[in-house]
Design a protein around this motif. Structure first.
Motif, short mmCIF file in Angstrom:
data_model
loop_
_atom_site.label_atom_id
_atom_site.label_comp_id
_atom_site.label_asym_id
_atom_site.label_seq_id
_atom_site.Cartn_x
_atom_site.Cartn_y
_atom_site.Cartn_z
N SER A 133 -7.40 1.66 -1.39
CA SER A 133 -7.06 0.29 -1.01
C SER A 133 -7.19 -0.65 -2.20
CB SER A 133 -7.98 -0.18 0.12
OG SER A 133 -7.80 -1.53 0.39
N GLU A 134 -8.26 -0.52 -2.94
CA GLU A 134 -8.47 -1.40 -4.10
C GLU A 134 -7.46 -1.11 -5.21
OE1 GLU A 134 -12.57 -0.61 -4.99
OE2 GLU A 134 -13.30 -1.93 -3.40
N GLU A 135 -7.17 0.17 -5.45
CA GLU A 135 -6.24 0.54 -6.51
C GLU A 135 -4.81 0.09 -6.20
OE1 GLU A 135 -6.64 4.76 -6.99
OE2 GLU A 135 -8.64 4.59 -7.87
N ARG A 136 -4.43 0.20 -4.94
CA ARG A 136 -3.04 -0.11 -4.56
C ARG A 136 -2.88 -1.52 -4.00
NH1 ARG A 136 -0.18 4.78 -2.93
NH2 ARG A 136 1.58 3.38 -2.66
N GLY A 137 -3.95 -2.25 -3.84
CA GLY A 137 -3.88 -3.63 -3.38
C GLY A 137 -3.61 -3.81 -1.89
N TYR A 138 -4.09 -2.88 -1.08
CA TYR A 138 -3.91 -2.99 0.36
C TYR A 138 -5.01 -3.88 0.95
CZ TYR A 138 -0.86 1.08 -0.08
OH TYR A 138 0.13 1.94 -0.44
N GLN A 139 -4.61 -4.77 1.84
CA GLN A 139 -5.60 -5.57 2.55
C GLN A 139 -6.07 -4.85 3.81
OE1 GLN A 139 -2.76 -7.20 1.30
NE2 GLN A 139 -3.96 -8.08 -0.35
N VAL A 140 -5.21 -4.00 4.40
CA VAL A 140 -5.53 -3.31 5.64
C VAL A 140 -4.99 -1.89 5.57
CG1 VAL A 140 -5.18 -3.29 8.14
CG2 VAL A 140 -5.33 -5.46 6.95
#
Length: 171
Positions: A133-140
């Motif tokens: 999530s942090e690497e790909r910029g996902y919020q959810v």
């Protein structure tokens, strides 16, 4: 006045696009099936559960046998003997119920065993999902396995294999 209101609405609609959130899906069933440690833990839990269930059933059967014997001998017993046999049956039934609760109750041995075996695996999965999530910029990131509301989702947004990679299991 209408022009200002329409302009404000258009500006708000355009700004909503700037706040679009990135999201992804994960299939927890798929991830768990591909983790050998999870399969071994489940098998261990099943074996322990079966062993404890047999133990509880044996106690219950003892109580049933005592009751059947009591019923067949009841006509030959004195009131005092009847009372003693009834107490013995109740005690055996209580023993079986306590054993059932000890093993399978809300805070029973099976629950504790499951926590000790499965919780570390779930924590590792959570950390891997968090990294993706942090690497790909996902919020959810949604779990498609447990969400009945997801009818269709593009395989492009499924990050299950990435999570497995972060855990050291490549697919």
């Amino acid at each position: 006045m209408k022009k200002i209101l329409v302009s404000a609405v258009i500006a708000m609609v355009c700004s909503l696009g700037a706040f679009a959130q990135k999201y992804a899906l994960i299939d927890m069933e798929y991830v768990l099936k591909n983790i050998p440690q999870y399969e071994m833990a489940n098998e261990q839990l099943n074996q322990v559960s079966l062993r404890w269930q047999k133990e509880v059933e044996a106690k219950t059967k003892e109580a049933e046998t005592l009751y059947k014997n009591y019923q067949s001998d009841m006509v030959f017993l004195t009131d005092e003997q009847k009372k003693k046999k009834e107490e013995e049956i109740v005690a055996k039934e209580k023993e079986a119920a306590e054993l059932q609760s000890k093993y399978f109750g809300p805070q029973g041995e099976l629950y504790k065993k499951r926590q000790s075996l499965i919780e570390p695996i779930q924590a590792d999965i959570y950390e891997a999902v968090k990294k993706v999530s942090e690497e790909r910029g996902y919020q959810v990131i949604f779990d498609r396995a447990s969400s009945a509301g997801i009818i269709f989702a593009s395989p492009k947004i499924d990050v299950s294999n990435e999570v497995l990679s972060k855990l050291g299991y490549s697919k």
